[in-house]
Motif scaffolding. Structure first.
Motif, short mmCIF file in Angstrom:
data_model
loop_
_atom_site.label_atom_id
_atom_site.label_comp_id
_atom_site.label_asym_id
_atom_site.label_seq_id
_atom_site.Cartn_x
_atom_site.Cartn_y
_atom_site.Cartn_z
N LYS A 1 0.83 -1.21 0.00
CA LYS A 1 0.00 0.00 0.00
C LYS A 1 0.86 1.26 0.00
O LYS A 1 0.67 2.15 -0.84
CB LYS A 1 -0.94 0.01 1.21
N THR A 2 1.79 1.34 0.95
CA THR A 2 2.62 2.54 1.06
C THR A 2 3.47 2.74 -0.18
O THR A 2 3.61 3.87 -0.68
CB THR A 2 3.52 2.46 2.31
N THR A 3 4.04 1.67 -0.71
CA THR A 3 4.85 1.78 -1.92
C THR A 3 4.02 2.29 -3.09
O THR A 3 4.48 3.13 -3.88
CB THR A 3 5.47 0.41 -2.28
N THR A 4 2.79 1.82 -3.20
CA THR A 4 1.90 2.29 -4.28
C THR A 4 1.59 3.77 -4.12
O THR A 4 1.63 4.54 -5.09
CB THR A 4 0.60 1.48 -4.29
N LEU A 5 1.29 4.19 -2.89
CA LEU A 5 1.02 5.60 -2.64
C LEU A 5 2.22 6.46 -3.03
O LEU A 5 2.07 7.53 -3.64
CB LEU A 5 0.68 5.83 -1.17
#
Length: 307
Positions: free
Chosen positions: A43-47
């Motif tokens: 999730k964080t990497t995608t954001l």
């Protein structure tokens, strides 16, 4: 509707492991999209790829009509990104923190912008209080105020309510919906199912892969799951006996009741039939939690490095 975020095939690798694997996501302007998934799901990497902090190894798309590969700086200027750990100065007041952020962005009308953010987030009466003395809920408000100070068109919120009490979470979500009414687009990662249900739509990612997308109702319907609720003496104590039987994906106690779920209604009924004499079973609606646990059970961990 116009897409504020329209990315496809996003892929990111670290140390030979694939953290995000061909993820695609579209969020229309003014919509609130809940971004869900277990810890380490990407999730964080995608954001960070969406806001231009990380460069994808593959894939691309547009953010606010700007190319993700070539217009990263322009994208950054129009996004407010609230990280898991709030970057606040504990020995500065609320107002001083916001004034510092305004100076970092080289904003004009600094005083007016800070005053407006204080009013909008209900911080005006605490403007001179030190940030380090604030509770989690008030720190959250301050962090959100800092994110919207430069009037971004998109908000990316990375688990913003972790560790915050229920009342503060509710007030935070009221503020998010107020911002969406002003045509701001919000992509928010969360582990809380009640928060996911407050979003216009949701996206679920596991092991870097997008597994589900749509409104809450659409995601539950597409899961193909069926559920039963059992009531009777000791029904809540049967979870370990029933879970894992043919036709049962999961069984969980809720108070004195037992909630069971599976992909085939007939197989589910057969699985619980041995307890019909003491437990009354009735059809119920699968929950988002049911869907996500089922998705996780069937997801393949592709992040493991194979030598």
């Amino acid at each position: 509707m116009t897409a504020a975020i329209d990315v496809h095939g996003l892929t990111k690798r670290f140390g030979g492991g694939t953290v995000v694997d061909q993820a695609s996501l579209r969020v229309d302007a003014g919509r609130i999209c809940g971004f869900l998934g277990p810890n380490g799901s990407g999730k964080t990497t995608t954001l960070r790829m969406i806001c231009g902090l990380l460069i994808p190894d593959a894939g691309g798309g547009t953010v606010l009509g700007l190319d993700l590969g070539h217009d990263r700086q322009a994208i950054k200027r129009q996004i407010g990104y609230m990280t898991q750990k709030f970057g606040l100065f504990g020995d500065l007041s609320i107002r001083e923190n916001l004034d510092f952020v305004a100076r970092v962005y080289s904003l004009d009308r600094r005083r007016a912008r800070v005053d407006a953010a204080l009013e909008q987030l209900g911080l005006a009466t605490r403007a001179d209080q030190l940030a380090g003395k604030l509770s989690g809920g008030w720190k959250q408000r301050l962090a959100l105020a800092a994110c919207i100070l430069h009037e971004p068109r998109i908000l990316l919120l990375d688990e913003p309510t972790a560790g915050v009490d229920p009342q503060a979470r509710r007030e935070f979500w009221d503020q998010i919906h107020d911002l969406a009414k002003q045509d701001m687009t919000v992509l928010v990662s969360t582990h809380y199912m009640d928060e996911a249900e407050r979003c216009h739509e949701i996206a679920y990612i596991a092991y870097g892969r997008m597994l589900a997308r749509g409104t809450t109702e659409e995601v539950i319907a597409a899961s193909g799951l069926y559920a039963l609720t059992g009531e009777g003496p000791g029904a809540d104590r049967l979870a370990r006996e029933i879970e894992g039987l043919p036709g049962v994906s999961l069984a969980a106690p809720f108070g004195t009741r037992l909630h069971v779920c599976g992909p085939d209604p007939d197989a589910l009924r057969r699985a619980v039939a041995p307890w019909d004499g003491r437990v009354h079973w009735k059809a119920s609606t699968p929950t988002l939690e049911d869907v996500f646990i089922d998705l996780m059970q069937n997801a393949t961990d592709n992040s493991v490095v194979v030598n």
